[in-house]
Scaffold this motif. Structure first.
Motif, mmCIF file in Angstrom:
data_model
loop_
_atom_site.group_PDB
_atom_site.id
_atom_site.type_symbol
_atom_site.label_atom_id
_atom_site.label_comp_id
_atom_site.label_asym_id
_atom_site.label_seq_id
_atom_site.Cartn_x
_atom_site.Cartn_y
_atom_site.Cartn_z
ATOM 1 N N ALA A 128 0.861 -1.180 0.000
ATOM 2 C CA ALA A 128 0.000 0.000 0.000
ATOM 3 C C ALA A 128 0.898 1.231 0.000
ATOM 4 C CB ALA A 128 -0.913 0.003 1.224
ATOM 5 N N LEU A 129 0.657 2.119 -0.950
ATOM 6 C CA LEU A 129 1.494 3.304 -1.109
ATOM 7 C C LEU A 129 0.616 4.535 -1.158
ATOM 8 C CD1 LEU A 129 2.383 1.144 -3.773
ATOM 9 C CD2 LEU A 129 4.464 2.222 -3.014
ATOM 10 N N GLY A 130 1.061 5.624 -0.527
ATOM 11 C CA GLY A 130 0.263 6.832 -0.601
ATOM 12 C C GLY A 130 0.903 8.006 0.096
ATOM 13 N N ASN A 131 0.248 9.131 -0.092
ATOM 14 C CA ASN A 131 0.628 10.356 0.594
ATOM 15 C C ASN A 131 -0.177 10.437 1.884
ATOM 16 O OD1 ASN A 131 0.267 11.251 -2.617
ATOM 17 N ND2 ASN A 131 2.245 11.659 -1.693
ATOM 18 N N PRO A 132 0.409 10.924 2.963
ATOM 19 C CA PRO A 132 -0.353 11.033 4.216
ATOM 20 C C PRO A 132 -1.268 12.257 4.182
ATOM 21 C CG PRO A 132 1.897 11.794 4.532
ATOM 22 C CD PRO A 132 1.802 11.296 3.122
ATOM 23 N N THR A 133 -2.329 12.162 3.385
ATOM 24 C CA THR A 133 -3.205 13.317 3.168
ATOM 25 C C THR A 133 -4.404 13.366 4.111
ATOM 26 O OG1 THR A 133 -4.388 12.073 1.472
ATOM 27 C CG2 THR A 133 -2.585 13.507 0.732
ATOM 28 N N ARG A 134 -4.678 12.275 4.807
ATOM 29 C CA ARG A 134 -5.837 12.249 5.714
ATOM 30 C C ARG A 134 -5.426 11.656 7.051
ATOM 31 N NH1 ARG A 134 -10.792 9.730 4.404
ATOM 32 N NH2 ARG A 134 -9.665 7.803 4.142
ATOM 33 N N ASN A 135 -6.081 12.097 8.103
ATOM 34 C CA ASN A 135 -5.792 11.553 9.433
ATOM 35 C C ASN A 135 -6.900 10.606 9.895
ATOM 36 O OD1 ASN A 135 -7.752 13.419 9.913
ATOM 37 N ND2 ASN A 135 -6.645 14.555 11.481
ATOM 38 N N GLU A 136 -7.384 9.816 8.932
ATOM 39 C CA GLU A 136 -8.374 8.783 9.206
ATOM 40 C C GLU A 136 -8.247 7.708 8.140
ATOM 41 O OE1 GLU A 136 -12.209 10.624 8.874
ATOM 42 O OE2 GLU A 136 -11.951 11.080 6.764
#
Length: 170
Positions: A128-136
């Protein structure tokens, strides 16, 4: 893997998607993203197709726009859905499930439950790869309250060549 933009997450996902089916006989590599555009234009057409064409060793099989089949039991494919029912039926002895832009709202807890069900049997892995754009959401929890259950990687923007080059100019 959580990181900022432009550090090579899509490239890593493409390398994994092309490598995994070459290692096992009974293998499935579903790739999931929040939108069809993310999967088709970025992960598959830009990254997977380019790496397939540029490979030093012929990878074989049949590469289509959003799927690659080496044999009936060795394949990778793009899946764009927000319902858990649409993720049913993915079975193989070895599964590598790749989730691109994993922090996206479109990849909600219901979809993560379906991904967990796909990974429940055999030798299964999740990238799983992503930007930490949400805090949920599940991607956020993997780096916080559930971090002990995951092998997590964080690539800081300060460790990227782009930001280091900008800092050297300043």
């Amino acid at each position: 893997v959580r990181s900022c933009n432009a550090v090579g997450k899509d490239f890593i996902a493409a390398v994994a998607a092309l490598w995994y089916p070459t290692v096992w006989e009974d293998v499935a590599v579903p790739t999931k993203g929040p939108t069809w555009h993310q999967l088709e234009a970025i992960l598959w057409r830009r990254e997977i197709h380019r790496l397939y064409r540029q490979s030093r060793y012929p990878l074989g099989g049949r590469l289509l726009d959003t799927s690659w089949s080496i044999s009936p039991t060795r394949k990778a494919m793009a899946i764009s859905t927000v319902t858990k029912e649409a993720l049913q039926g993915i079975h193989a002895e070895h599964v590598l499930f790749i989730v691109d832009e994993a922090s996206a709202r479109e990849i909600g807890d219901e979809v993560w439950e379906a991904i967990d069900a796909v990974l429940a049997s055999g030798d299964s892995r999740l990238l799983a790869l992503g930007n930490p754009t949400r805090n949920e959401g599940a991607f956020y929890r993997a780096f916080h309250e559930q971090a002990d259950d995951w092998r997590v990687f964080h690539v800081s923007a300060f460790d990227t060549p782009n930001l280091q080059a900008c800092a050297a100019l300043g």
